[in-house]
Design an enzyme around this catalytic site. Structure first.
Site, PDB file in Angstrom:
ATOM      1  N   GLY A 120      40.971  65.633  21.719  1.00 15.57           N
ATOM      2  CA  GLY A 120      41.010  65.012  23.044  1.00 15.57           C
ATOM      3  C   GLY A 120      40.119  65.753  24.036  1.00 15.57           C
ATOM      4  N   ILE A 167      45.435  59.158  21.025  1.00 18.99           N
ATOM      5  CA  ILE A 167      46.016  57.806  21.109  1.00 18.99           C
ATOM      6  C   ILE A 167      46.024  57.280  22.544  1.00 18.99           C
ATOM      7  CG2 ILE A 167      47.499  58.184  19.085  1.00 18.99           C
ATOM      8  CD1 ILE A 167      49.886  58.248  21.128  1.00 18.99           C
ATOM      9  N   ASP A 168      45.772  58.181  23.522  1.00 13.71           N
ATOM     10  CA  ASP A 168      45.908  57.754  24.927  1.00 13.71           C
ATOM     11  C   ASP A 168      44.749  56.887  25.416  1.00 13.71           C
ATOM     12  OD1 ASP A 168      48.066  59.412  24.791  1.00 13.71           O
ATOM     13  OD2 ASP A 168      47.067  61.121  25.730  1.00 13.71           O
ATOM     14  N   ARG A 470      40.627  20.454   8.980  1.00 20.93           N
ATOM     15  CA  ARG A 470      39.215  20.821   8.815  1.00 20.93           C
ATOM     16  C   ARG A 470      38.259  19.671   9.164  1.00 20.93           C
ATOM     17  NH1 ARG A 470      37.644  25.290   6.013  1.00 20.93           N
ATOM     18  NH2 ARG A 470      39.269  26.597   5.106  1.00 20.93           N
ATOM     19  N   ARG A 565      41.334  53.557 -13.962  1.00 19.03           N
ATOM     20  CA  ARG A 565      41.467  52.105 -13.798  1.00 19.03           C
ATOM     21  C   ARG A 565      40.576  51.638 -12.655  1.00 19.03           C
ATOM     22  NH1 ARG A 565      47.200  49.443 -14.497  1.00 19.03           N
ATOM     23  NH2 ARG A 565      46.528  49.634 -16.654  1.00 19.03           N
ATOM     24  N   ARG A 734      26.873  28.141   6.144  1.00 23.95           N
ATOM     25  CA  ARG A 734      27.864  28.291   7.215  1.00 23.95           C
ATOM     26  C   ARG A 734      27.982  29.741   7.704  1.00 23.95           C
ATOM     27  NH1 ARG A 734      31.927  24.242   6.887  1.00 23.95           N
ATOM     28  NH2 ARG A 734      33.517  25.805   7.255  1.00 23.95           N
TER      29      ARG A 734
END
Length: 782
Positions: A120, A167-168, A470, A565, A734
């Site tokens: 901060g 966070i402020d 749509r 994996r 698009r």
């Protein structure tokens, strides 16, 4: 934003022979880990050595094991963690000269001359002081025999770059500090939960949120949940606020509301600078009105939990830019803060930011009063909140009817835009009309008035309450024009994705045939795909991004357990690779296949080889994202088959198609506020446009600028004529032809350890001046 062309440098060689230390200091904030991870990996990518400093400035002073060499793998699996993995501490020793001497000595011994501080305003002020007295500290250390003259010469200059983690959101010059968005996520989760119980019992709830002297969190929460009242330090309430508050709460109940929500910032005070507390407000409401009242102080919940997608991307972008800023710095460049303004990376002189934060207030002003009102976004939030909260519709009606329609696929945040438009319209004296089920509803006459109370509580609801389809106006254009006359519609707000843009264009083209369509129209982009021309962001994309990120976190956890994996995940987005790219950045994926960046069989082979190499390290898992229309032949199934075959014996493969879960869910704080601002701004614009187009007792609008897309461009919300956006549109696929987020793709590759990444360093973020930016002039005059 100021940019300057620099000679094209190869970032892979810039850091050779350099050392960087990274520390997190002060209060923690979600997203700090993303910044640490990006700093380490970008540093290593440039050839530099990167050190962790554990426990903030305390670790810098204590040295020893607190300063450790970081490796690529040591920052793995930390993106999704809240707080800071390398620890933070409030450090008194560093405030003393002897403490800074010890810190300097530790850095010199390790040959570290680049310091990256995430914290901060206090932490960054400390860093700046450290840098300004560096030569003095070196002289003292040499004199005391702690370091040799040779060591002093080698470390003659200290570069410092700051990133704001708090966070402020109380730092000047930055739109959002790391952690603010995640804190809002936590608060909104609580508010949503409390609202359901408050409704059951017809209660009044008072919620106290954090923020020190800064009311940002409280204000944005109030805006996102439609609170009845908000107390913030920057805007002390008027003298007899108690009476006003009670009147407001009674008025809400008389309108049919079963609950009241009051948001209070922890630093709230009245005009005489006396604190306003939760208990004080609770006693007032329960004694004076007899309402069943409860209060909740949220506390440290707000600082915890997993970081939002926004904070992860913000931290990652800042970390990469911080390393570049350090390596480009010369002894003459001032210490800087890397930050984000809109979606642009900016660098600001650290000292200016700190000076503005500690700017001296007038006697009648609260501590940060001048600072936060100069931040444009704060002022916009306050104006929007005030407009939506003061519920006294004018006695005079305007005789104007504005219709609102949802088009295309539903997404989170659409209802927030509808609610804001309806309420701002009513405040302007207009009659608001709801069109159900898209352009079909407009053709079939599914149109009815919608009033203030009907849209209560809509900000937090996902999907589309009006119903959406749509279908384009196309074949129903005649029927639509008849209904515009029949229901006396004077202007139209179209909220939706690419279909909303196409539908708007069709209506504009049909104006030549049907005079009834010569009314002002505005298109508000709302789609998870973020593919509407004229806007960098669309409502709904942030919610979808968070949903994907959360799912990827869970999948990674599963992969980390089974080891060896690789997961292949398909995201939505049509031909637009926004979701796949941003989700890959926020979840730490190995790659993201998208339509905008064509890939060939050799690229796929390289990716497989990259994963085989990765399995030899301690990080034995892989995550690959693929945008749904990335390539018609290399489908998700094809990629799964390819990876399964090529990875045989090294890793196995799994495939996930995320599907429609990406369109659902409760809107994130960003989408609620974005929707609210877009909804209110569109009605204010239409009100002005209608006055302009009123001729001979009727409205006639046939100029191109009477039908616009309201979009977020770089740093502000702008209206652009639908027709003018045609050239920037790839109608077949698009998508817009220019997409700002493509320049973030090299970061994704670098953080996933690809060596041969073309990173364009020619466009360097130049220093900007906060003083000029905020309008603060020396001498304190405005």
């Amino acid at each position: 934003m100021a940019h300057h062309e620099a000679p094209h440098k190869d970032p892979r060689k810039m850091g050779i022979g350099r050392s960087i230390a990274v520390l997190t200091s002060g209060g923690d904030a979600q997203g700090m880990n993303a910044a640490v991870r990006a700093t380490v990996r970008m540093g290593i990518y440039t050839g530099a050595k990167v050190y962790f400093v554990h426990e903030g400035y305390q670790g810098l002073v204590d040295g020893g094991d607190n300063i450790k060499l970081a490796t690529w793998e040591s920052v793995s699996m930390m993106l999704h963690l809240g707080g800071t993995v390398i620890g933070s501490a409030r450090c008194m020793d560093f405030k003393e000269k002897w403490g800074r001497l010890k810190a300097a000595c530790n850095l010199v011994k390790l040959g570290i001359t680049n310091l990256c501080v995430i914290g901060g305003d206090g932490s960054l002020t400390g860093a700046n002081q450290f840098r300004s007295e560096w030569s003095e500290l070196l002289a003292d250390l040499t004199k005391g025999g702690k370091i040799s003259a040779e060591e002093a010469k080698r470390s003659s200059h200290l570069n410092i770059v700051g990133m704001v983690g708090s966070i402020d959101n109380d730092f000047c010059g930055t739109d959002m500090t790391i952690g603010t968005d995640s804190a809002l996520h936590r608060i909104i989760e609580v508010v949503d939960a409390i609202t359901t119980t408050a409704q059951s019992h017809q209660r009044t709830f008072i919620l106290e949120v954090m923020g020190r002297h800064c009311g940002y969190l409280a204000l944005v929460t109030a805006l996102a949940c439609g609170a009845d009242w908000v107390f913030i330090p920057e805007m002390p309430p008027e003298e007899n606020w108690e009476e006003h508050l009670c009147k407001r709460l009674i008025a809400q109940r008389e309108r049919g509301s079963r609950l009241n929500v009051i948001i209070l910032a922890e630093g709230a005070q009245d005009r005489n600078q006396k604190p306003i507390t939760c208990d004080q407000v609770k006693n007032l409401v329960s004694k004076k009105l007899g309402f069943d009242t409860r209060s909740t102080i949220l506390g440290h919940v707000q600082r915890g939990g997993t970081p939002s997608a926004f904070d992860r991307i913000l931290g990652s972008r800042m970390g990469v830019d911080a390393v570049m800023a350090l390596l480009e710095a010369t002894p003459e460049t001032p210490a800087c803060v890397v930050s984000l303004s809109g979606n642009m990376a900016v660098r600001l002189p650290l000292m200016e930011c700190v000076q503005v934060v500690s700017y001296t207030p007038m006697p009648h002003q609260t501590v940060l009063f001048p600072l936060l009102l100069l931040i444009k976004s704060f002022q916009n939030n306050w104006d929007t909140y005030k407009m939506l909260a003061h519920v006294t519709p004018p006695k005079m009606k305007s005789n104007i009817n504005i219709a609102i329609i949802n088009v295309g696929a539903p997404c989170a945040g659409m209802n927030a835009a509808v609610r804001a438009a309806v309420r701002v319209g009513i405040i302007q004296g207009h009659q608001m009309l709801a069109v159900h089920d898209g352009f079909d509803g407009l053709a079939n006459g599914q149109i009815e008035p919608i009033i203030w109370a009907q849209v209560g509580g809509w900000t937090g609801k996902g999907g589309s309450n009006l119903g959406t389809k749509r279908h384009l106006p196309g074949r129903n254009i005649e029927q639509i024009s008849l209904n515009i006359t029949k229901f006396n519609i004077h202007s139209l707000i179209i909220i939706g994705g690419f279909e909303a843009y196409l539908g708007g264009l069709e209506l504009v083209t049909a104006r030549e045939m049907y005079e009834e369509l010569c009314i002002p129209m505005v298109v508000i982009p709302a789609t998870v795909s973020n593919n509407v021309p004229g806007s960098d962001f669309s409502i709904g994309a942030d919610t979808a991004l968070n949903t994907i990120t959360m799912t990827c976190d869970r999948i990674k956890q599963s992969a980390a357990g089974t080891k060896r994996r690789v997961f292949i995940i398909e995201t939505m987005g049509g031909y637009c690779g926004y979701l796949a790219t941003m989700a890959a950045l926020s979840s730490g994926a190995d790659d993201a296949y998208i339509y905008e960046e064509p890939f060939h069989i050799r690229d796929l082979e390289l990716n497989v080889e990259h994963l085989i190499e990765k399995m030899k390290t301690s990080v034995k898992r892989g995550l690959i994202l693929r945008n749904s229309n990335a390539n018609e032949n290399y489908t998700t199934q094809f990629l799964y088959n390819l990876y399964s075959e090529e990875g045989k014996g090294t890793f196995d493969c799994r495939m996930n198609v995320l599907g429609h879960m990406q369109q659902g869910g409760t809107p994130t704080p960003f989408d609620r506020n974005f929707g609210t601002k877009m909804g209110s701004k569109s009605v204010l614009w239409l009100t002005d446009k209608l006055k302009e187009c009123y001729r001979h007792g009727r409205i006639f609008a046939n100029m191109p600028d009477s039908a616009c897309v309201l979009g977020m461009k770089k740093r502000s919300l702008v209206f652009q004529p639908l027709a003018s956006l045609k050239d920037d549109t790839d109608f077949e696929h698009r998508i817009p032809k220019t997409e700002w987020w493509l320049k973030l793709r090299p970061i994704l590759k670098i953080l996933a350890k690809y060596d041969t990444v073309e990173m364009d360093t020619s466009e360097v973020a130049a220093m900007e001046h906060v003083i000029k930016k905020t309008g603060l002039v020396k001498g304190g005059k405005m």
